[in-house]
Design an enzyme around this catalytic site. Structure first.
Site, PDB file in Angstrom:
ATOM      1  N   ASP A  16       0.458  -1.355   0.230  1.00 31.24           N
ATOM      2  CA  ASP A  16       0.069  -0.055   0.486  1.00 31.24           C
ATOM      3  C   ASP A  16       1.065   1.352  -0.126  1.00 31.24           C
ATOM      4  OD1 ASP A  16      -1.706   2.371   0.638  1.00 31.24           O
ATOM      5  OD2 ASP A  16      -2.940   1.244   2.485  1.00 31.24           O
ATOM      6  N   ILE A  17       0.831   2.214  -1.121  1.00 31.09           N
ATOM      7  CA  ILE A  17       1.607   3.210  -1.022  1.00 31.09           C
ATOM      8  C   ILE A  17       1.634   4.050  -0.264  1.00 31.09           C
ATOM      9  CG2 ILE A  17      -0.146   4.826  -2.347  1.00 31.09           C
ATOM     10  CD1 ILE A  17       2.768   5.122  -3.983  1.00 31.09           C
ATOM     11  N   ASN A  30      -6.223  12.948 -10.406  1.00 28.37           N
ATOM     12  CA  ASN A  30      -7.228  13.665 -11.000  1.00 28.37           C
ATOM     13  C   ASN A  30      -7.097  15.088 -11.502  1.00 28.37           C
ATOM     14  OD1 ASN A  30      -9.449  15.003  -9.849  1.00 28.37           O
ATOM     15  ND2 ASN A  30     -10.143  12.938  -9.195  1.00 28.37           N
ATOM     16  N   GLY A  38      -9.587   4.349  -6.272  1.00 30.53           N
ATOM     17  CA  GLY A  38      -8.017   3.968  -5.809  1.00 30.53           C
ATOM     18  C   GLY A  38      -6.862   4.320  -4.577  1.00 30.53           C
ATOM     19  N   VAL A  39      -6.317   4.643  -5.638  1.00 27.72           N
ATOM     20  CA  VAL A  39      -5.043   4.748  -5.105  1.00 27.72           C
ATOM     21  C   VAL A  39      -4.989   6.619  -4.260  1.00 27.72           C
ATOM     22  CG1 VAL A  39      -3.585   5.771  -6.741  1.00 27.72           C
ATOM     23  CG2 VAL A  39      -2.434   4.731  -4.796  1.00 27.72           C
ATOM     24  N   ASP A  40      -5.641   7.582  -4.452  1.00 25.98           N
ATOM     25  CA  ASP A  40      -6.199   8.061  -4.324  1.00 25.98           C
ATOM     26  C   ASP A  40      -7.060   9.129  -3.683  1.00 25.98           C
ATOM     27  OD1 ASP A  40      -6.026  11.524  -5.426  1.00 25.98           O
ATOM     28  OD2 ASP A  40      -7.377  11.506  -6.742  1.00 25.98           O
ATOM     29  N   SER A 127      -2.475   5.424 -14.080  1.00 27.00           N
ATOM     30  CA  SER A 127      -3.158   4.963 -14.723  1.00 27.00           C
ATOM     31  C   SER A 127      -3.636   3.638 -15.099  1.00 27.00           C
ATOM     32  CB  SER A 127      -2.986   5.123 -16.076  1.00 27.00           C
ATOM     33  OG  SER A 127      -2.640   6.732 -16.658  1.00 27.00           O
ATOM     34  N   GLY A 129      -5.308   1.602 -12.649  1.00 28.18           N
ATOM     35  CA  GLY A 129      -6.116   1.053 -12.415  1.00 28.18           C
ATOM     36  C   GLY A 129      -7.794   1.382 -13.197  1.00 28.18           C
ATOM     37  N   TYR A 131      -8.416   4.098 -15.346  1.00 29.61           N
ATOM     38  CA  TYR A 131      -8.099   5.048 -16.112  1.00 29.61           C
ATOM     39  C   TYR A 131      -8.004   3.919 -17.526  1.00 29.61           C
ATOM     40  CZ  TYR A 131      -8.233  10.045 -14.414  1.00 29.61           C
ATOM     41  OH  TYR A 131      -8.457  11.189 -14.387  1.00 29.61           O
TER      42      TYR A 131
END
Ligand code: ADP
Length: 177
Positions: A16-17, A30, A38-40, A127, A129, A131
């Site tokens: 996990d980042i 975005n 997601g990660v965001d 990108s 996920g 995207y």
């Protein structure tokens, strides 16, 4: 350690980042810097409201962040001091400049890290996920772009790719070999 370019280790980990102990983690954001899934979403949840407050300020000042570009904020409550938000391309089949835009994400993020004298940086697989960028194609762009950058910039100690799944990690391991 998976690969060394000049003085820099390129490392691959599964995880996990938001949990990485590095100077900066990169967010697959975005263009409105508005947060999302997601990660965001994970980064904003783990890092707390200070990150969004700076994103709001950047949005007011420059209207967000175009695809292929990057901006930097605090890391808020994260271990990382900073979050570098970069906006990956949405995959539309590969003929709409997606590889160049994705490469630009990695380059611009690394450039921001250099400007801020950050020595360790972690990337998710931008990108790949929501995207929709195919993982293998994206991994090739990521590894090649980072390697090229590090051949010309020797100030990093470590660039870490953080892959969310074991399968994604295996793809990166195969490609970097
Ligand atoms: P994008 O909109 O750029 O496609 P996503 O967040 O949907 O961004 O996905 C990008 C990549 O990040 C995907 O490979 C996804 O599996 C991965 N991912 C999602 N959450 C995390 C996380 N907490 N840490 C690391 N990678 C993550």
């Amino acid at each position: 350690m998976e690969k060394k370019v000049n003085q820099t280790d390129i490392t691959l980990v599964q995880g996990d980042i938001t949990q990485q102990r590095v100077s900066a983690i990169t967010n697959a954001a975005n263009s409105r810097l508005a947060g999302g899934g997601g990660v965001d979403g994970a980064i904003h949840r783990a890092g707390g409201p200070a990150i969004m407050a700076e994103c709001d300020k950047i949005r007011r000042e420059q209207g967000g962040c175009p695809t292929g570009q990057a901006v930097i904020t605090t890391g808020g409550d994260l271990y990382a001091d900073h979050v570098i938000h970069t906006v990956g391309p949405i995959w539309e089949g590969g003929m709409s400049g997606e590889p160049e835009l994705l490469a630009s994400c990695y380059r611009q993020s690394l450039k921001l890290a250099v400007e801020n004298e950050l020595k360790t940086i972690a990337f998710p697989s931008i990108s790949t996920g929501v995207y929709g960028y195919p993982m293998e194609k994206a991994a090739i762009v990521a590894i090649e772009t980072v390697t090229l950058f590090l051949e010309e910039n020797e100030e990093f100690k470590e660039v870490r790719f953080v892959l969310f799944s074991v399968d994604d990690l295996k793809q990166y391991q195969r490609l970097i070999a």
